[in-house]
Scaffold this motif. Structure first.
Motif, PDB file in Angstrom:
ATOM      1  N   LYS A 118      -6.282  45.993 -16.064  1.00 23.12           N
ATOM      2  CA  LYS A 118      -6.717  46.447 -17.391  1.00 23.12           C
ATOM      3  C   LYS A 118      -5.832  47.581 -17.898  1.00 23.12           C
ATOM      4  CE  LYS A 118     -11.543  45.112 -16.919  1.00 23.12           C
ATOM      5  NZ  LYS A 118     -12.936  45.588 -16.798  1.00 23.12           N
ATOM      6  N   TRP A 130      -5.067  35.945  -2.164  1.00 21.52           N
ATOM      7  CA  TRP A 130      -5.337  34.522  -2.367  1.00 21.52           C
ATOM      8  C   TRP A 130      -4.311  33.615  -1.705  1.00 21.52           C
ATOM      9  CZ3 TRP A 130      -9.986  33.440  -4.019  1.00 21.52           C
ATOM     10  CH2 TRP A 130     -10.653  34.342  -4.820  1.00 21.52           C
ATOM     11  N   ASN A 153     -11.444  37.024 -18.984  1.00 19.52           N
ATOM     12  CA  ASN A 153     -12.112  35.750 -18.720  1.00 19.52           C
ATOM     13  C   ASN A 153     -12.646  35.618 -17.304  1.00 19.52           C
ATOM     14  OD1 ASN A 153     -11.773  34.808 -21.281  1.00 19.52           O
ATOM     15  ND2 ASN A 153      -9.936  33.629 -20.823  1.00 19.52           N
ATOM     16  N   ARG A 154     -12.724  36.685 -16.557  1.00 21.64           N
ATOM     17  CA  ARG A 154     -13.193  36.570 -15.184  1.00 21.64           C
ATOM     18  C   ARG A 154     -14.063  37.767 -14.811  1.00 21.64           C
ATOM     19  NH1 ARG A 154      -9.846  34.522 -12.412  1.00 21.64           N
ATOM     20  NH2 ARG A 154      -8.347  33.951 -13.934  1.00 21.64           N
ATOM     21  N   VAL A 155     -14.872  37.550 -13.789  1.00 24.78           N
ATOM     22  CA  VAL A 155     -15.647  38.659 -13.242  1.00 24.78           C
ATOM     23  C   VAL A 155     -14.650  39.552 -12.527  1.00 24.78           C
ATOM     24  CG1 VAL A 155     -17.457  39.318 -11.640  1.00 24.78           C
ATOM     25  CG2 VAL A 155     -17.676  37.210 -12.964  1.00 24.78           C
ATOM     26  N   CYS A 156     -14.608  40.777 -12.947  1.00 28.33           N
ATOM     27  CA  CYS A 156     -13.525  41.651 -12.510  1.00 28.33           C
ATOM     28  C   CYS A 156     -14.101  42.996 -12.077  1.00 28.33           C
ATOM     29  CB  CYS A 156     -12.548  41.820 -13.679  1.00 28.33           C
ATOM     30  SG  CYS A 156     -11.013  42.589 -13.223  1.00 28.33           S
ATOM     31  N   TRP A 160      -2.720  40.069  -5.630  1.00 27.31           N
ATOM     32  CA  TRP A 160      -3.154  38.695  -5.896  1.00 27.31           C
ATOM     33  C   TRP A 160      -2.474  37.717  -4.949  1.00 27.31           C
ATOM     34  CZ3 TRP A 160      -6.885  37.772  -9.562  1.00 27.31           C
ATOM     35  CH2 TRP A 160      -7.207  36.428  -9.774  1.00 27.31           C
ATOM     36  N   CYS A 188      -8.623  45.197 -10.528  1.00 30.27           N
ATOM     37  CA  CYS A 188      -9.053  44.904 -11.893  1.00 30.27           C
ATOM     38  C   CYS A 188      -8.746  46.084 -12.815  1.00 30.27           C
ATOM     39  CB  CYS A 188     -10.545  44.598 -11.912  1.00 30.27           C
ATOM     40  SG  CYS A 188     -11.153  44.206 -13.548  1.00 30.27           S
ATOM     41  N   PRO A 248      -0.774  35.267 -10.793  1.00 36.63           N
ATOM     42  CA  PRO A 248      -1.056  34.516 -12.021  1.00 36.63           C
ATOM     43  C   PRO A 248       0.105  34.654 -13.003  1.00 36.63           C
ATOM     44  CG  PRO A 248      -2.923  35.883 -11.416  1.00 36.63           C
ATOM     45  CD  PRO A 248      -1.802  36.257 -10.507  1.00 36.63           C
ATOM     46  N   PHE A 302      -6.456  37.138 -19.552  1.00 36.46           N
ATOM     47  CA  PHE A 302      -6.661  36.784 -18.149  1.00 36.46           C
ATOM     48  C   PHE A 302      -7.746  37.657 -17.519  1.00 36.46           C
ATOM     49  CE2 PHE A 302      -5.594  37.707 -13.691  1.00 36.46           C
ATOM     50  CZ  PHE A 302      -5.771  36.450 -13.155  1.00 36.46           C
ATOM     51  N   VAL A 303      -7.680  38.956 -17.750  1.00 36.32           N
ATOM     52  CA  VAL A 303      -8.659  39.872 -17.165  1.00 36.32           C
ATOM     53  C   VAL A 303     -10.023  39.707 -17.832  1.00 36.32           C
ATOM     54  CG1 VAL A 303      -9.232  42.319 -16.854  1.00 36.32           C
ATOM     55  CG2 VAL A 303      -6.923  41.521 -16.433  1.00 36.32           C
TER      56      VAL A 303
END
Length: 163
Positions: free
Chosen positions: A118, A39, A106-109, A35, A114, A44, A103-104
């Motif tokens: 998880k 980014w 709530n997003r397209v993963c 991450w 990913c 996070p 966190f995982v």
């Protein structure tokens, strides 16, 4: 004394806790590293918290294994302190795996990162269960030995110290 209060059973739970901690540490550190590199930002907060909890748990496990073995019935090996440490660690694991799962979720993963996130959340849940078990055993010990005197040292058999 029941089988779940024996030195071997508690030590095996500690080994499971240690292995799960190392597994979660590796997975969450991988996610944090990816991450931060992808980014160009920090990891996070939920991932960073999972790494923090895993590192703190390694220190906690060192205390929970080594202090009873070394100090036996001293003030460092007080049953209430052990129960408090177990309870605090259990709360940390609950908060960290729930935060990472939210966190995982709530997003397209997709992809390896990913899957690693998880898996870290899932293994964090198992770690929480393992610490819930040892916390329950420590509370049970404190409850059985309440009012026995001013200082309730932890049972040497519960904490792997030499009998």
């Amino acid at each position: 004394m029941a089988f779940y209060e024996t030195r071997g059973f508690i030590l095996s739970l500690r080994v499971v806790q240690g292995l799960l901690t190392l597994l979660v540490l590796g997975l969450s550190a991988y996610v944090a590293n990816w991450w931060g590199g992808y980014w160009n930002a920090g990891a996070p907060s939920s991932v960073a918290f999972m790494v923090f909890v895993a590192v703190i748990t390694l220190i906690t496990l060192a205390y929970l294994i080594l202090v009873p073995m070394r100090y036996g019935e001293s003030k460092l090996n007080h049953a209430g302190v052990i129960a408090g440490i177990e309870g605090l660690t259990m709360i940390f694991w609950f908060a960290s795996f729930v935060a990472l799962a939210v966190f995982v979720g709530n997003r397209v993963c997709f992809g390896h990162v990913c899957s690693a996130a998880k898996a870290a959340a899932a293994f964090g849940a198992f770690e929480w269960l393992a610490f819930s078990a040892t916390f329950a055993l420590s509370i049970l010990y404190v409850w059985r030995n309440r009012g026995v005197g001013g200082s309730v040292a932890a049972d040497p058999k519960m904490n792997m110290s030499e009998a």
